[in-house]
Design a protein around this motif. Sequence first.
Motif, PDB file in Angstrom:
ATOM      1  N   ILE A   4       0.861  -1.082  -0.004  1.00 58.70           N
ATOM      2  CA  ILE A   4       0.197   0.319   0.243  1.00 58.70           C
ATOM      3  C   ILE A   4       1.015   0.700   0.496  1.00 58.70           C
ATOM      4  N   ALA A   5       1.815   1.465   0.977  1.00 60.77           N
ATOM      5  CA  ALA A   5       3.018   2.357   0.924  1.00 60.77           C
ATOM      6  C   ALA A   5       3.237   2.662  -0.426  1.00 60.77           C
ATOM      7  N   GLY A   6       3.413   1.867  -1.001  1.00 58.03           N
ATOM      8  CA  GLY A   6       4.173   1.688  -2.951  1.00 58.03           C
ATOM      9  C   GLY A   6       3.427   2.717  -4.047  1.00 58.03           C
ATOM     10  N   SER A   7       2.172   1.895  -3.551  1.00 52.86           N
ATOM     11  CA  SER A   7       0.831   2.753  -4.458  1.00 52.86           C
ATOM     12  C   SER A   7       0.621   3.173  -3.966  1.00 52.86           C
ATOM     13  N   MET A   8       0.856   4.751  -2.474  1.00 49.61           N
ATOM     14  CA  MET A   8       0.761   5.498  -2.654  1.00 49.61           C
ATOM     15  C   MET A   8       1.659   6.697  -2.819  1.00 49.61           C
ATOM     16  N   ARG A   9       3.083   5.908  -2.923  1.00 47.63           N
ATOM     17  CA  ARG A   9       3.972   6.881  -3.412  1.00 47.63           C
ATOM     18  C   ARG A   9       3.882   7.046  -5.072  1.00 47.63           C
ATOM     19  N   SER A  10       3.240   5.692  -5.307  1.00 48.60           N
ATOM     20  CA  SER A  10       3.031   6.084  -6.952  1.00 48.60           C
ATOM     21  C   SER A  10       1.761   7.442  -6.763  1.00 48.60           C
ATOM     22  N   LEU A  11       0.875   7.089  -6.463  1.00 46.58           N
ATOM     23  CA  LEU A  11       0.049   7.753  -6.471  1.00 46.58           C
ATOM     24  C   LEU A  11       0.359   9.914  -6.323  1.00 46.58           C
ATOM     25  N   VAL A  12       1.081   9.547  -5.506  1.00 47.10           N
ATOM     26  CA  VAL A  12       1.835  11.395  -5.241  1.00 47.10           C
ATOM     27  C   VAL A  12       2.737  11.750  -6.160  1.00 47.10           C
ATOM     28  N   ARG A  13       3.423  10.684  -6.546  1.00 44.17           N
ATOM     29  CA  ARG A  13       4.116  11.075  -7.860  1.00 44.17           C
ATOM     30  C   ARG A  13       3.239  11.248  -9.166  1.00 44.17           C
ATOM     31  N   GLU A  14       2.457  10.524  -9.337  1.00 48.47           N
ATOM     32  CA  GLU A  14       2.091  10.784 -10.658  1.00 48.47           C
ATOM     33  C   GLU A  14       1.129  12.047 -10.535  1.00 48.47           C
ATOM     34  N   ARG A  15       0.827  12.648  -9.271  1.00 49.69           N
ATOM     35  CA  ARG A  15      -0.130  13.732  -9.125  1.00 49.69           C
ATOM     36  C   ARG A  15       0.440  14.753  -8.987  1.00 49.69           C
ATOM     37  N   ILE A  16       1.597  15.024  -8.422  1.00 45.70           N
ATOM     38  CA  ILE A  16       2.864  16.007  -8.490  1.00 45.70           C
ATOM     39  C   ILE A  16       2.672  16.337  -9.439  1.00 45.70           C
ATOM     40  N   LYS A  17       3.025  14.902 -10.619  1.00 55.51           N
ATOM     41  CA  LYS A  17       3.204  15.523 -12.494  1.00 55.51           C
ATOM     42  C   LYS A  17       2.234  16.090 -13.123  1.00 55.51           C
ATOM     43  N   ALA A  18       0.909  15.225 -12.410  1.00 57.24           N
ATOM     44  CA  ALA A  18       0.350  16.279 -13.192  1.00 57.24           C
ATOM     45  C   ALA A  18      -0.123  17.458 -12.811  1.00 57.24           C
ATOM     46  N   GLY A  19       0.578  18.075 -11.619  1.00 54.20           N
ATOM     47  CA  GLY A  19       0.412  19.304 -11.609  1.00 54.20           C
ATOM     48  C   GLY A  19      -0.135  20.077 -10.222  1.00 54.20           C
ATOM     49  N   GLU A  20      -0.446  18.851  -9.936  1.00 54.74           N
ATOM     50  CA  GLU A  20      -1.166  19.236  -8.006  1.00 54.74           C
ATOM     51  C   GLU A  20       0.190  19.419  -7.081  1.00 54.74           C
ATOM     52  N   THR A  21      -0.611  21.037  -6.570  1.00 57.14           N
ATOM     53  CA  THR A  21       0.635  20.992  -5.255  1.00 57.14           C
ATOM     54  C   THR A  21       0.705  19.964  -3.612  1.00 57.14           C
ATOM     55  N   PRO A  22       1.472  19.486  -3.194  1.00 56.68           N
ATOM     56  CA  PRO A  22       1.395  18.587  -2.246  1.00 56.68           C
ATOM     57  C   PRO A  22       0.390  19.327  -0.868  1.00 56.68           C
ATOM     58  N   GLU A  23       0.135  20.463  -0.548  1.00 50.79           N
ATOM     59  CA  GLU A  23      -1.533  20.117  -0.134  1.00 50.79           C
ATOM     60  C   GLU A  23      -2.497  19.808  -0.369  1.00 50.79           C
ATOM     61  N   GLU A  24      -2.294  19.813  -1.416  1.00 43.04           N
ATOM     62  CA  GLU A  24      -4.269  19.677  -2.474  1.00 43.04           C
ATOM     63  C   GLU A  24      -4.254  17.464  -2.455  1.00 43.04           C
ATOM     64  N   ILE A  25      -2.459  17.452  -3.139  1.00 40.25           N
ATOM     65  CA  ILE A  25      -2.774  16.382  -2.729  1.00 40.25           C
ATOM     66  C   ILE A  25      -2.915  15.098  -1.434  1.00 40.25           C
ATOM     67  N   ARG A  26      -1.901  16.425   0.063  1.00 35.92           N
ATOM     68  CA  ARG A  26      -2.517  16.098   1.401  1.00 35.92           C
ATOM     69  C   ARG A  26      -4.004  15.681   1.603  1.00 35.92           C
TER      70      ARG A  26
END
Length: 150
Positions: free
Chosen positions: A67-89
């Motif tokens: 699940i941590a791997g999935s969450m890391r991937s999700l974070v990277r995908e969303r950062i790559k798409a232009g979302e801010t860290p606070e939006e992702i959090r």
Amino acid sequence: MRRVLSVLAAVAILGAPALAQQEQSTAPFAYRQLDDPAKERAAMDLMETLRCLQCQGQSIADSDAPIAGSMRSLVRERIKAGETPEEIRSWLIERYGDYVSYAPQLTELTWPLFAVPLVFLLIAVLLLRRRFTLRREAEEHGPGHEGEEA
């Protein structure tokens, strides 16, 4: 022919658990960094503040849980798409609850966590002030008070 089919069925049944044991990662960015170093740094900074839901004692940056791997991937995908860290959090907190973040947000449910230490600190200050005030008054009145004999 029946015997061949029976053997094939037995092999399929006995071999299925071994195939199921193999972990097929569906998270493309679980162990692969982003090409842009600035975006990768932002992703890593965020991942270090997110708790692994399986390990609970590690951040998703440190955990090897699936699940941590999935969450890391999700974070990277969303950062790559232009979302801010606070939006992702915020999205992860909405999805998994406040527990996912090492940095709790002040809400109507979490305000006691912030207020109780302040109340204890205030009580301690008042008790110490009272004690020192009583001690000062005893010293000003001299010996013979508070159980001392003259």
